[in-house]
Write an enzyme that holds these catalytic residues in place. Structure first.
Site, PDB file in Angstrom:
ATOM      1  N   ARG A  29       0.818  -1.228   0.000  1.00  0.00           N
ATOM      2  CA  ARG A  29       0.000   0.000   0.000  1.00  0.00           C
ATOM      3  C   ARG A  29       0.845   1.268   0.000  1.00  0.00           C
ATOM      4  NH1 ARG A  29      -5.600  -0.933   1.807  1.00  0.00           N
ATOM      5  NH2 ARG A  29      -6.060  -2.898   0.795  1.00  0.00           N
ATOM      6  N   ARG A  80      -3.558   6.493   1.039  1.00  0.00           N
ATOM      7  CA  ARG A  80      -4.125   7.678   1.697  1.00  0.00           C
ATOM      8  C   ARG A  80      -3.187   8.414   2.632  1.00  0.00           C
ATOM      9  NH1 ARG A  80      -9.044   4.080   3.456  1.00  0.00           N
ATOM     10  NH2 ARG A  80      -7.258   2.684   3.284  1.00  0.00           N
ATOM     11  N   ARG A 134      -6.735  11.107  -6.216  1.00  0.00           N
ATOM     12  CA  ARG A 134      -8.005  10.382  -6.073  1.00  0.00           C
ATOM     13  C   ARG A 134      -9.182  11.343  -6.222  1.00  0.00           C
ATOM     14  NH1 ARG A 134      -9.572   7.699  -0.456  1.00  0.00           N
ATOM     15  NH2 ARG A 134      -9.776   9.914  -0.072  1.00  0.00           N
ATOM     16  N   ASP A 188      -6.865  -3.059  -7.424  1.00  0.00           N
ATOM     17  CA  ASP A 188      -7.389  -3.695  -6.226  1.00  0.00           C
ATOM     18  C   ASP A 188      -7.738  -5.152  -6.513  1.00  0.00           C
ATOM     19  OD1 ASP A 188      -8.316  -2.726  -3.359  1.00  0.00           O
ATOM     20  OD2 ASP A 188      -9.713  -4.275  -4.020  1.00  0.00           O
ATOM     21  N   TYR A 199     -14.830 -12.191   0.036  1.00  0.00           N
ATOM     22  CA  TYR A 199     -15.544 -10.928  -0.226  1.00  0.00           C
ATOM     23  C   TYR A 199     -16.765 -11.167  -1.112  1.00  0.00           C
ATOM     24  CZ  TYR A 199     -11.686  -8.323   1.868  1.00  0.00           C
ATOM     25  OH  TYR A 199     -10.770  -7.827   2.750  1.00  0.00           O
TER      26      TYR A 199
HETATM   27  C1  LIG Z   1      -7.980  -7.417   1.029  1.00  0.00           C
HETATM   28  C2  LIG Z   1      -7.402  -6.512  -0.035  1.00  0.00           C
HETATM   29  C3  LIG Z   1      -8.105  -5.506  -0.761  1.00  0.00           C
HETATM   30  N1  LIG Z   1      -7.204  -4.938  -1.629  1.00  0.00           N
HETATM   31  C4  LIG Z   1      -5.987  -5.503  -1.491  1.00  0.00           C
HETATM   32  C5  LIG Z   1      -6.091  -6.531  -0.520  1.00  0.00           C
HETATM   33  C6  LIG Z   1      -5.003  -7.497  -0.138  1.00  0.00           C
HETATM   34  C7  LIG Z   1      -3.998  -6.908   0.772  1.00  0.00           C
HETATM   35  C8  LIG Z   1      -4.534  -6.583   2.146  1.00  0.00           C
HETATM   36  O1  LIG Z   1      -4.863  -7.524   2.884  1.00  0.00           O
HETATM   37  O2  LIG Z   1      -4.586  -5.390   2.455  1.00  0.00           O
HETATM   38  C9  LIG Z   1      -4.767  -5.234  -2.231  1.00  0.00           C
HETATM   39  C10 LIG Z   1      -4.497  -3.866  -2.694  1.00  0.00           C
HETATM   40  N2  LIG Z   1      -5.285  -2.752  -2.590  1.00  0.00           N
HETATM   41  C11 LIG Z   1      -4.656  -1.687  -3.146  1.00  0.00           C
HETATM   42  C12 LIG Z   1      -3.434  -2.145  -3.699  1.00  0.00           C
HETATM   43  C13 LIG Z   1      -2.562  -1.250  -4.545  1.00  0.00           C
HETATM   44  C14 LIG Z   1      -1.157  -1.409  -4.532  1.00  0.00           C
HETATM   45  C15 LIG Z   1      -0.450  -1.035  -3.254  1.00  0.00           C
HETATM   46  O3  LIG Z   1      -0.053   0.151  -3.127  1.00  0.00           O
HETATM   47  O4  LIG Z   1      -0.209  -1.924  -2.423  1.00  0.00           O
HETATM   48  C16 LIG Z   1      -3.312  -3.499  -3.386  1.00  0.00           C
HETATM   49  C17 LIG Z   1      -2.177  -4.461  -3.663  1.00  0.00           C
HETATM   50  C18 LIG Z   1      -5.148  -0.310  -3.214  1.00  0.00           C
HETATM   51  C19 LIG Z   1      -6.213   0.118  -2.309  1.00  0.00           C
HETATM   52  N3  LIG Z   1      -7.355  -0.562  -1.980  1.00  0.00           N
HETATM   53  C20 LIG Z   1      -8.146   0.205  -1.179  1.00  0.00           C
HETATM   54  C21 LIG Z   1      -7.488   1.456  -0.970  1.00  0.00           C
HETATM   55  C22 LIG Z   1      -8.054   2.628  -0.183  1.00  0.00           C
HETATM   56  C23 LIG Z   1      -9.119   3.263  -1.010  1.00  0.00           C
HETATM   57  C24 LIG Z   1      -9.179   4.759  -0.893  1.00  0.00           C
HETATM   58  O5  LIG Z   1      -8.288   5.442  -1.420  1.00  0.00           O
HETATM   59  O6  LIG Z   1     -10.149   5.237  -0.320  1.00  0.00           O
HETATM   60  C25 LIG Z   1      -6.286   1.408  -1.674  1.00  0.00           C
HETATM   61  C26 LIG Z   1      -5.253   2.487  -1.814  1.00  0.00           C
HETATM   62  C27 LIG Z   1      -9.493  -0.160  -0.658  1.00  0.00           C
HETATM   63  C28 LIG Z   1      -9.705  -1.536  -0.213  1.00  0.00           C
HETATM   64  N4  LIG Z   1      -9.456  -2.651  -0.948  1.00  0.00           N
HETATM   65  C29 LIG Z   1      -9.737  -3.764  -0.195  1.00  0.00           C
HETATM   66  C30 LIG Z   1     -10.241  -3.349   1.059  1.00  0.00           C
HETATM   67  C31 LIG Z   1     -10.651  -4.266   2.184  1.00  0.00           C
HETATM   68  C32 LIG Z   1     -10.243  -1.965   1.030  1.00  0.00           C
HETATM   69  C33 LIG Z   1     -10.802  -1.059   2.089  1.00  0.00           C
HETATM   70  C34 LIG Z   1      -9.941  -0.989   3.263  1.00  0.00           C
HETATM   71  C35 LIG Z   1      -8.980   0.122   3.141  1.00  0.00           C
HETATM   72  O7  LIG Z   1      -9.469   1.216   2.811  1.00  0.00           O
HETATM   73  O8  LIG Z   1      -7.779  -0.060   3.392  1.00  0.00           O
HETATM   74  C36 LIG Z   1      -9.541  -5.152  -0.647  1.00  0.00           C
END
Ligand SMILES: Cc1c2[nH]c(c1CCC(=O)O)Cc1[nH]c(c(CCC(=O)O)c1C)Cc1[nH]c(c(CCC(=O)O)c1C)Cc1[nH]c(c(C)c1CCC(=O)O)C2
Length: 343
Positions: free
Chosen positions: A25, A29, A38, A75, A152
């Site tokens: 990540r 944010r 964003r 994602d 999910y």
């Molecule tokens: C379970 C999972 C998800 N997504 C992901 C996983 C596996 C890794 C982990 O366990 O964290 C993987 C993921 N999600 C995102 C990336 C991008 C690459 C990176 O920088 O790592 C990667 C590799 C961007 C993201 N994916 C998400 C964001 C935040 C969204 C925003 O900007 O509002 C980002 C940058 C949203 C997201 N996406 C997901 C959830 C549960 C959420 C909401 C929770 C949260 O906000 O952290 C599903």
């Protein structure tokens, strides 16, 4: 002969005093420039599907910090969407999806061959990044592992114990297995396209692997990872793969070898001395600083980072966190971390 990129050297098995570093990540944010881009895109999903802006946020942490690797901005839940699920994000809560809980729901899904129509913009992001990244930075593509993605799709949201998915696999294994197969096949095609577009490494995120125990772990975490990796390697023999069966505990032992991964990512709970003895024997280990230290910083962060680096320097290691960096992290602490590891 060109110098091989640092991350690729670790994945190929080389031990180094100063390991390559990137953070899960790392685009996100906690960075003001991410929040601005964003906002420009409108929302998170629009950002994922806008190749120029998705490439821009992928590059932001590279410019700011100089990491050794870059991970495609996308994602794991785009695959369900490409297979026909409704997907949206509730601010402050997380993802929401239409649910799959019956054979009738499964019958409404698309096939693996239909996904590219939705996912083409992601491949375009990869192509832009392959052009624009600095030459010493490795581009990582990724997907969710089938079990995590299924949790999910079945619950329609994140769940602390994945109970709805466990219930479906126990009570309606036919539907559950059909869903797992569909995700597995779609994931192979998705990652194949990422590699063709320029991803140099792929990572499989099985964030909820830890709730699978015993034979269920082997069937739903290990077997699908093995199938995905062996098919990808048949198509791309030199492709390095990072597997992350998060919170697998003792099941981390032998996992990389069993699935054919070049690197095993470990969560924060794993003792690094234990990892050096039990996991590095099979190859590269990635991890595992506690993301909370990226909020608090200071000498505690620096000394813990050095402790992890030194415990794992006898074998191939990619320095990373044990899970994603959080929105509360202080970007200044990334400089503290890099200084601690690289000096
Ligand atoms: C379970 C999972 C998800 N997504 C992901 C996983 C596996 C890794 C982990 O366990 O964290 C993987 C993921 N999600 C995102 C990336 C991008 C690459 C990176 O920088 O790592 C990667 C590799 C961007 C993201 N994916 C998400 C964001 C935040 C969204 C925003 O900007 O509002 C980002 C940058 C949203 C997201 N996406 C997901 C959830 C549960 C959420 C909401 C929770 C949260 O906000 O952290 C599903």
């Amino acid at each position: 002969m060109t110098d091989k990129k640092k991350l690729l050297r670790s994945l190929a098995g080389e031990a180094m005093d100063v390991p390559p570093v990137w953070l899960m990540r790392q685009a996100g944010r906690y960075l003001p420039e991410y929040r601005a881009t964003r906002a420009q895109a409108g929302d998170f999903l629009s950002l994922c599907y806008n190749p120029e802006l998705a490439a821009e946020v992928t590059l932001q942490p590279i410019r700011r910090f100089g990491f050794d690797a870059s991970i495609l901005f996308a994602d794991i839940l785009l695959i369900p969407q490409a297979l026909g699920a409704d997907l949206w994000f509730v601010t402050g809560e997380g993802p929401r999806l239409s649910t799959i809980t019956s054979a009738a729901d499964m019958a409404g899904m698309k096939t693996k061959d239909d996904i590219h129509e939705t996912l083409n913009p992601i491949y375009e992001t990869v192509r832009i990044l392959a052009e624009e990244l600095p030459k010493d930075v490795t581009l990582i593509g990724f997907a969710g592992a089938p079990w995590t993605v299924a949790t999910y799709m079945i619950a329609g949201q994140g769940t602390p114990d994945q109970a709805p998915a466990h219930k479906l696999r126990e009570e309606d294994p036919t539907t559950f297995d059909a869903l797992m197969d569909l995700i597995t096949e779609a994931t192979i095609e998705y990652l194949d396209q990422q590699v063709k577009a320029g991803a140099e490494v792929v990572k499989l995120f099985d964030s909820w692997a830890g709730s699978l125990k015993g034979a269920a772990f082997d069937k739903y975490a290990l077997a699908p990872a093995k199938r995905i990796i062996s098919e990808l390697k048949a198509r791309h023999p030199d492709l390095p793969v990072i597997a992350f069966p998060r919170e697998a505990g003792d099941k981390y032992i032998g996992f990389a070898k069993a699935v054919g991964a070049d690197c095993l990512a470990i969560d924060t709970a794993v003792d690094v001395k234990w990892a050096a003895e039990n996991l590095q024997v099979d190859g590269c280990v990635q991890g595992n600083l506690d993301p909370k230290l990226m909020i608090t910083g200071g000498e505690e962060l620096a000394s813990e980072a050095r402790r992890i680096r030194d415990a794992l320097k006898g074998g191939p290691h990619v320095f990373n966190l044990g899970h994603g960096i959080t929105p509360q992290a202080d970007p200044e602490n990334v400089h503290v971390l890099l200084e601690a590891i690289r000096s």
